[in-house]
Design an enzyme around this catalytic site. Sequence first.
Site, PDB file in Angstrom:
ATOM      1  N   ARG A   1       4.946   5.993  14.302  1.00 33.58           N
ATOM      2  CA  ARG A   1       4.762   6.455  12.918  1.00 33.58           C
ATOM      3  C   ARG A   1       4.129   7.838  12.876  1.00 33.58           C
ATOM      4  NH1 ARG A   1       0.817   4.233   8.063  1.00 33.58           N
ATOM      5  NH2 ARG A   1      -0.676   5.638   9.026  1.00 33.58           N
TER       6      ARG A   1
ATOM      7  N   HIS B   1       4.595   0.186   0.020  1.00 33.03           N
ATOM      8  CA  HIS B   1       5.401  -0.546   1.001  1.00 33.03           C
ATOM      9  C   HIS B   1       4.597  -1.682   1.621  1.00 33.03           C
ATOM     10  CE1 HIS B   1       3.482   2.706   3.314  1.00 33.03           C
ATOM     11  NE2 HIS B   1       3.517   1.896   4.348  1.00 33.03           N
TER      12      HIS B   1
ATOM     13  N   HIS C   1       0.827  -1.217   0.000  1.00 32.47           N
ATOM     14  CA  HIS C   1       0.000   0.000   0.000  1.00 32.47           C
ATOM     15  C   HIS C   1       0.852   1.255   0.000  1.00 32.47           C
ATOM     16  CE1 HIS C   1       1.085  -0.535   4.214  1.00 32.47           C
ATOM     17  NE2 HIS C   1       0.771   0.730   4.437  1.00 32.47           N
TER      18      HIS C   1
ATOM     19  N   ASP D   1       0.506   4.860   2.096  1.00 32.93           N
ATOM     20  CA  ASP D   1      -0.260   5.286   3.273  1.00 32.93           C
ATOM     21  C   ASP D   1      -1.360   6.287   2.904  1.00 32.93           C
ATOM     22  OD1 ASP D   1       1.135   3.711   5.097  1.00 32.93           O
ATOM     23  OD2 ASP D   1       2.660   5.256   5.440  1.00 32.93           O
TER      24      ASP D   1
END
Length: 295
Positions: free
Chosen positions: A284, A269, A111, A113
């Site tokens: 994150r 990623h 995907h 983000d």
Amino acid sequence: MPKQTVETAPIELKTIEAKPITAAMGAEISGVDLSKPLSEKQAAEIKQALQTFLVLTFKDQDLTPERHVNLAKYFGSPEVHPIVQGMEGYPEIIKVIKNPGETTQFGDSWHSDNSFFESPTTATILHAQEVPPVGGDTLFSNMYLAYDHLSEGMQKLIDPLVAIHSASDAYNPVKLAHKYRGEAAMKYNYSDVVEQQVEHPMVCTHPETGRKFLYVNRMFTVTIKGMTPKESKPLLDFLTEHALQPEFQCRIRWSDKAVTMWENRTTMHYAMNDYYQYRRIMHRITVNDGIRPSA
Ligand code: SIN
């Protein structure tokens, strides 16, 4: 075979050193302490390296949550995720956690983000808090190379297409009910954003590099505008498979306190889910420049 790799686009850096990871993408960056404020030149060179290598990894960085937030601000406005609950006191930080014995891992499907946002995340900065002794790597794929390596015929076919992105499967409130009930390490809050469908060009032009990249991903791209799901699926499957050739990829092996940041729109990623018996914790932050992807 590759039409353009990072090796054919060297850049001159004075305040940091960059060691390419693969010919396709990624660089190990040294010579900078991210726990301290960056000079203008350092920030500019990190941004330049990010646009060139797309994934940058820095070893052994002592970042407090506050310093992590401050670091993120050099690259855009930190986002507060509409569904995944942020850390107490730091709503911009998502604690990506998998405890020993848990079978699912946040991000374990290819995907980009938050591509279901109208203005999707521009960069993501992950700081390793606790990593397994082996496993838990993050894999990346270069979506400029994916586009460059399509035939002219396929490029012409997909250039005008629009893809529909949605979080409805990845954050499905029925499938992930335990997370919405607050019973898992990562807690989700229901929001209308889950059901929202957002349109983005299937092929976008990066506002800084002027290069075209393929903008679809397996987790959030659900259909192609004007086509049924059944009609869309074969083309979306082909494009994501094509984009995942090893020649377009790099892989980050984590160590405690490492920071990895990526140019989010021009990459996909995948967080490896191969460390069943161990814990892995990452902090994150995603940042946004407020620019909608355009053709
Ligand atoms: C993510 O998908 O943003 C998390 C990646 C990772 O934990 O490696």
